[in-house]
Design a protein around this motif. Structure first.
Motif, short mmCIF file in Angstrom:
data_model
loop_
_atom_site.label_atom_id
_atom_site.label_comp_id
_atom_site.label_asym_id
_atom_site.label_seq_id
_atom_site.Cartn_x
_atom_site.Cartn_y
_atom_site.Cartn_z
N GLY A 17 7.12 1.85 -2.82
CA GLY A 17 8.46 2.14 -2.31
C GLY A 17 9.48 2.40 -3.38
O GLY A 17 10.69 2.28 -3.15
N LEU A 18 9.02 2.78 -4.56
CA LEU A 18 9.93 3.02 -5.68
C LEU A 18 10.20 4.49 -5.92
O LEU A 18 11.19 4.84 -6.58
N LEU A 19 9.34 5.34 -5.41
CA LEU A 19 9.41 6.77 -5.70
C LEU A 19 9.45 7.55 -4.38
O LEU A 19 8.65 7.29 -3.48
N ALA A 20 10.35 8.49 -4.30
CA ALA A 20 10.51 9.25 -3.07
C ALA A 20 9.25 10.04 -2.75
O ALA A 20 8.60 10.58 -3.66
N ASN A 52 17.57 2.10 -3.30
CA ASN A 52 17.33 2.24 -4.74
C ASN A 52 15.95 2.83 -4.92
O ASN A 52 15.01 2.14 -5.30
N ILE A 53 15.82 4.10 -4.61
CA ILE A 53 14.54 4.78 -4.75
C ILE A 53 14.69 5.93 -5.72
O ILE A 53 15.70 6.64 -5.70
N ALA A 80 12.09 7.28 -13.70
CA ALA A 80 13.12 6.42 -13.13
C ALA A 80 12.50 5.30 -12.30
O ALA A 80 13.02 4.18 -12.26
N ALA A 81 11.38 5.59 -11.62
CA ALA A 81 10.69 4.55 -10.85
C ALA A 81 10.15 3.46 -11.77
O ALA A 81 10.20 2.27 -11.45
N LEU A 82 9.63 3.85 -12.93
CA LEU A 82 9.17 2.86 -13.90
C LEU A 82 10.33 2.00 -14.39
O LEU A 82 10.17 0.80 -14.63
N ALA A 83 11.51 2.60 -14.50
CA ALA A 83 12.68 1.85 -14.91
C ALA A 83 13.03 0.77 -13.89
O ALA A 83 13.50 -0.32 -14.25
N GLY A 132 -1.51 11.20 -11.53
CA GLY A 132 -1.46 11.23 -10.07
C GLY A 132 -1.61 9.85 -9.46
O GLY A 132 -0.96 9.52 -8.46
N ASP A 133 -2.47 9.03 -10.06
CA ASP A 133 -2.63 7.65 -9.58
C ASP A 133 -1.32 6.88 -9.74
O ASP A 133 -0.93 6.11 -8.86
N LEU A 134 -0.66 7.08 -10.86
CA LEU A 134 0.61 6.39 -11.10
C LEU A 134 1.64 6.79 -10.07
O LEU A 134 2.35 5.93 -9.50
N VAL A 135 1.74 8.08 -9.79
CA VAL A 135 2.70 8.56 -8.79
C VAL A 135 2.40 7.96 -7.43
O VAL A 135 3.30 7.49 -6.71
N LEU A 136 1.12 7.94 -7.04
CA LEU A 136 0.74 7.39 -5.74
C LEU A 136 1.10 5.91 -5.67
O LEU A 136 1.62 5.43 -4.64
N TRP A 137 0.83 5.16 -6.74
CA TRP A 137 1.16 3.72 -6.74
C TRP A 137 2.67 3.54 -6.58
O TRP A 137 3.12 2.70 -5.79
N LEU A 138 3.46 4.30 -7.32
CA LEU A 138 4.92 4.17 -7.26
C LEU A 138 5.43 4.49 -5.86
O LEU A 138 6.37 3.85 -5.37
N GLN A 139 4.82 5.46 -5.20
CA GLN A 139 5.22 5.79 -3.84
C GLN A 139 4.83 4.68 -2.87
O GLN A 139 5.60 4.31 -1.99
#
Length: 201
Positions: free
Chosen positions: A48-51, A122-123, A129-132, A38-45
């Motif tokens: 601005g990398l993850l919808a 490019n999100i 895919a965000a890690l990519a 969950g922390d990773l998802v929040l950071w990616l969001q």
């Protein structure tokens, strides 16, 4: 779960901001801010990398691959910034990860009654895919002249990575407001203490 204000965004590149999610690297046991998926998802969001609205991934594999990519980026960037080549293993990890990045989507807009391109977005819609996209940014940095401007914060208790875009290329701290001022205050106090205890002439 981590909070949004736990992370620092002074790296100058998204790949460097990502390496800085492992804090206090100078310690024997650094501070991990990506404690769960969950922390990773929040950071990616936040990056601005993850919808927005992407559900937290249940699999621990996503977090493990994120942490592995983070350390691969860190090793490769520091090596090249120091004039060395990254390991073949790190090159392979970065290339494979970057190859999974989503292609930029062309956007359109209506302007003065005409249909025109409105840039690209490019999100990613999933964490992998965000890690990519992070891997892609790291590859771009490694191949650019900016790699020579990568620095490690000079404060004794920091070690954050950042891109020195100062005209003189002599930036010492990740942030003047955080580490620069603290270091100057500490040095001033140390000088004051020494002068207090210095023997009188």
């Amino acid at each position: 779960m981590a909070t949004e204000d736990m992370w620092i965004w002074d790296g100058g590149r998204v790949c460097l901001d990502f390496t800085n999610t492992l804090r206090n690297r100078w310690r024997t046991t650094p501070e991990e801010t990506l404690r769960n998926a969950g922390d990773l998802v929040l950071w990616l969001q936040e990056a601005g990398l993850l919808a927005p609205g992407t559900p937290d991934p249940a699999a621990a594999a996503v977090l493990a691959s994120g942490r592995r990519l983070r350390e691969t980026v860190d090793r490769a960037v520091l090596a090249v910034a120091d004039g060395r080549l990254p390991s073949s293993g790190d090159v392979t990890v970065l290339n494979r990860a970057a190859a999974e990045a989503p292609r930029p989507a062309l956007q359109i807009a209506v302007t003065d009654g005409r249909l025109e391109p409105a840039g690209t977005t490019n999100i990613a819609t999933d964490p992998a895919a965000a890690l990519a996209l992070i891997a892609q940014d790291a590859v771009d940095l490694l191949l650019s002249a900016e790699i020579q401007r990568v620095r490690v914060c000079g404060a004794d208790t920091c070690a954050l990575r950042f891109l020195d875009r100062s005209p003189a290329r002599n930036r010492r701290w990740c942030s003047m407001s955080r580490c620069g001022n603290r270091t100057k205050v500490r040095l001033h106090q140390a000088r004051a203490r020494r002068s207090e205890h210095a023997p009188a002439d």
